[in-house]
Scaffold this active site. Structure first.
Site, PDB file in Angstrom:
ATOM      1  N   ASP A 102       0.845  -1.186   0.000  1.00  0.00           N
ATOM      2  CA  ASP A 102       0.000   0.000   0.000  1.00  0.00           C
ATOM      3  C   ASP A 102       0.885   1.243   0.000  1.00  0.00           C
ATOM      4  OD1 ASP A 102      -2.400   1.337  -0.084  1.00  0.00           O
ATOM      5  OD2 ASP A 102      -2.643   1.406   2.083  1.00  0.00           O
ATOM      6  N   TYR A 104       1.273   5.680  -0.515  1.00  0.00           N
ATOM      7  CA  TYR A 104       0.909   6.869   0.258  1.00  0.00           C
ATOM      8  C   TYR A 104       1.057   8.038  -0.700  1.00  0.00           C
ATOM      9  CZ  TYR A 104       1.307   9.478   4.775  1.00  0.00           C
ATOM     10  OH  TYR A 104       1.135  10.280   5.872  1.00  0.00           O
ATOM     11  N   HIS A 109      -3.434  13.861   1.238  1.00  0.00           N
ATOM     12  CA  HIS A 109      -3.613  12.901   2.332  1.00  0.00           C
ATOM     13  C   HIS A 109      -2.360  12.812   3.198  1.00  0.00           C
ATOM     14  CE1 HIS A 109      -4.760   9.413   4.620  1.00  0.00           C
ATOM     15  NE2 HIS A 109      -3.738   8.721   4.156  1.00  0.00           N
ATOM     16  N   ARG A 118       2.040  14.506  13.584  1.00  0.00           N
ATOM     17  CA  ARG A 118       3.272  15.245  13.898  1.00  0.00           C
ATOM     18  C   ARG A 118       3.088  16.752  14.008  1.00  0.00           C
ATOM     19  NH1 ARG A 118       4.491  11.486  10.133  1.00  0.00           N
ATOM     20  NH2 ARG A 118       4.263  13.007   8.448  1.00  0.00           N
ATOM     21  N   GLU A 201     -10.373   4.003   4.299  1.00  0.00           N
ATOM     22  CA  GLU A 201      -9.494   4.721   3.388  1.00  0.00           C
ATOM     23  C   GLU A 201      -9.993   4.520   1.959  1.00  0.00           C
ATOM     24  OE1 GLU A 201      -5.402   3.622   4.015  1.00  0.00           O
ATOM     25  OE2 GLU A 201      -5.239   4.913   5.771  1.00  0.00           O
ATOM     26  N   GLU A 203      -9.379   4.300  -1.621  1.00  0.00           N
ATOM     27  CA  GLU A 203      -8.198   4.068  -2.446  1.00  0.00           C
ATOM     28  C   GLU A 203      -8.578   3.419  -3.778  1.00  0.00           C
ATOM     29  OE1 GLU A 203      -4.756   2.336  -0.665  1.00  0.00           O
ATOM     30  OE2 GLU A 203      -5.421   2.742   1.393  1.00  0.00           O
ATOM     31  N   ASP A 242      -8.518   0.269   2.706  1.00  0.00           N
ATOM     32  CA  ASP A 242      -7.533  -0.273   3.646  1.00  0.00           C
ATOM     33  C   ASP A 242      -7.958   0.161   5.046  1.00  0.00           C
ATOM     34  OD1 ASP A 242      -5.190  -1.652   4.360  1.00  0.00           O
ATOM     35  OD2 ASP A 242      -4.040   0.203   4.445  1.00  0.00           O
ATOM     36  N   GLN A 249      -2.624   2.732  15.519  1.00  0.00           N
ATOM     37  CA  GLN A 249      -1.569   3.195  14.614  1.00  0.00           C
ATOM     38  C   GLN A 249      -0.716   4.297  15.235  1.00  0.00           C
ATOM     39  OE1 GLN A 249      -3.076   4.560  10.837  1.00  0.00           O
ATOM     40  NE2 GLN A 249      -1.098   5.246  10.096  1.00  0.00           N
ATOM     41  N   LYS A 262      -3.154  -2.013  10.630  1.00  0.00           N
ATOM     42  CA  LYS A 262      -3.583  -2.136   9.241  1.00  0.00           C
ATOM     43  C   LYS A 262      -3.515  -3.569   8.704  1.00  0.00           C
ATOM     44  CE  LYS A 262      -2.564   2.519   7.491  1.00  0.00           C
ATOM     45  NZ  LYS A 262      -3.739   2.732   6.648  1.00  0.00           N
TER      46      LYS A 262
END
Length: 392
Positions: A102, A104, A109, A118, A201, A203, A242, A249, A262
């Site tokens: 998978d 990113y 996103h 963060r 998610e 996707e 997903d 997480q 996940k």
């Protein structure tokens, strides 16, 4: 696969498939399998020939280079053999998935998740604009998703919190795991319990096809794919969810990324859409281009980037390295939506909308980068885009 077998074998006996059979393609064998892996393992010219053959059976007049063949349209017994009502069809995975990765690849996103974990100042990691970022998932927990039908085994997609057995429905169960006690004080450790932040998610994934990219030394090592080779190795696309346990997480993702948050469920659509079918919808990505022609003092090609941080600061985007620099860089204009239907409610409510064009790293670039170290890519491997978020 059985439906295609009935169509193609019946026509093969009349000589209509001789141009494909002559190059070592045998539809009776390939389409008698329980999955599309054997078909995927052939080259792109075979996929195109079969697709064109199927199209010809439904045409009433010529379409481009494809001439109509009305024998199926005028043959009721063959129609009865070839067609099956969707309500009586068992849905299952289109392929036996060997490996699943998978990515990113949506900048919007990646920025949103970075802010979540963060903060705004460190939202987008420095390496993200240089290469497609991904993680290896579990092919054992990839399941077929069925919105309005019966899946093989009699199941439908949904979520479930209890442990009761249901012979007619199966669900993605809410996972348990380690949850951080205090986000402001990691030293307090964690506790065990059910996920409280279950997430979806939106996707789009693709299946790899074609021959494995072995090098000249044998089958135990691979060689990198070029952009041109990778384009011909994309068999087709599916929708993908997903499933993600966000609270699990957040506690586990440092330093190696998501793990148990996940690995419990990924669901994909059972119908595969070919790149040939999507070609009329080719478009620019929302990024427009990657990098540009302005040079910095150090000689790296840069272009003015787009502010997605919300802080008003414009940054310069690096031009991808040569092996990722695609002269045909782009995506597809495909509208994507997610609707939610609570258990006690009879109607669905649309809760988000996006588009496949909101991709910074294309599917071709994902496949190229996955193989850059010589990783063998096999027919039936599944590669996900990552959540596709729009600009709003």
């Amino acid at each position: 696969a059985g439906l295609l077998d009935n169509l193609l074998v019946a026509e093969e006996s009349n000589g209509a498939m001789t141009e494909v059979v002559a190059i070592n393609f045998h539809p009776r064998i390939v389409f008698s399998q329980s999955s599309l892996n054997d078909f995927m393992a052939h080259e792109k010219n075979i996929w195109i020939a079969v697709r064109n053959r199927l199209i010809s059976l439904f045409l009433s007049e010529s379409h481009g280079d494809i001439s109509p063949d009305t024998r199926l349209q005028n043959n009721a017994p063959l129609q009865k053999q070839a067609f099956h009502p969707l309500v009586d069809t068992l849905y299952h995975l289109p392929a036996t998935i060997g490996d699943y990765t998978d990515f990113y690849s949506s900048r919007e996103h990646a920025t949103n998740v970075g802010i979540m974990f963060r903060g705004k100042d460190n939202a987008l990691q420095p390496n993200w604009l240089h290469m497609p970022i991904g993680y290896h998932g579990r092919s054992s927990s990839v399941y077929p998703s069925v919105a309005n039908g019966v899946m093989k085994g009699g199941s439908k997609e949904g979520t479930r919190d209890d442990d009761s057995d249901d012979e007619t429905m199966s669900f993605v169960r809410r996972p348990c795991g380690q949850l951080q006690i205090d986000p402001l004080d990691p030293m307090k450790g964690s506790t065990y319990g059910p996920c409280k932040l279950m997430d979806f998610e939106l996707e789009v994934a693709f299946f790899v096809g074609g021959a494995t990219n072995h090098d000249d030394e044998g089958e135990h090592s691979g060689k990198p794919l070029t952009l041109s080779q990778a384009k011909d190795r994309i068999f087709g696309y599916v929708l993908m969810n997903d499933w993600s346990a966000r609270d699990i997480q957040k506690w586990e993702y440092v330093p190696l990324g998501p793990f148990t948050s996940k690995n419990y469920a990924t669901t994909i659509s059972t119908w595969v859409v070919t790149p040939m079918a999507l070609e009329p919808f080719r478009c620019e990505t929302s990024a427009g281009k990657q990098g540009g022609t302005n040079r910095s003092g150090g000689g790296t090609e840069l272009s003015e980037g787009v502010d997605v941080s919300g802080g008003g600061e414009r940054v310069k985007d690096p031009t991808p390295l040569e092996y990722l620099r695609d002269p045909n860089y782009g995506s597809y204009d495909v509208s994507l939506t997610v609707s939610l239907q609570p258990k006690a409610v009879s109607q669905t409510t649309q809760i988000c909308q996006s588009n496949l064009k909101h991709m910074y790293w294309s599917s071709v670039q994902q496949l190229v980068h996955h193989s850059v170290t010589g990783c063998p890519m096999k027919a039936g491997d599944l590669l996900g885009s990552g959540t596709i978020s729009g600009k709003e």
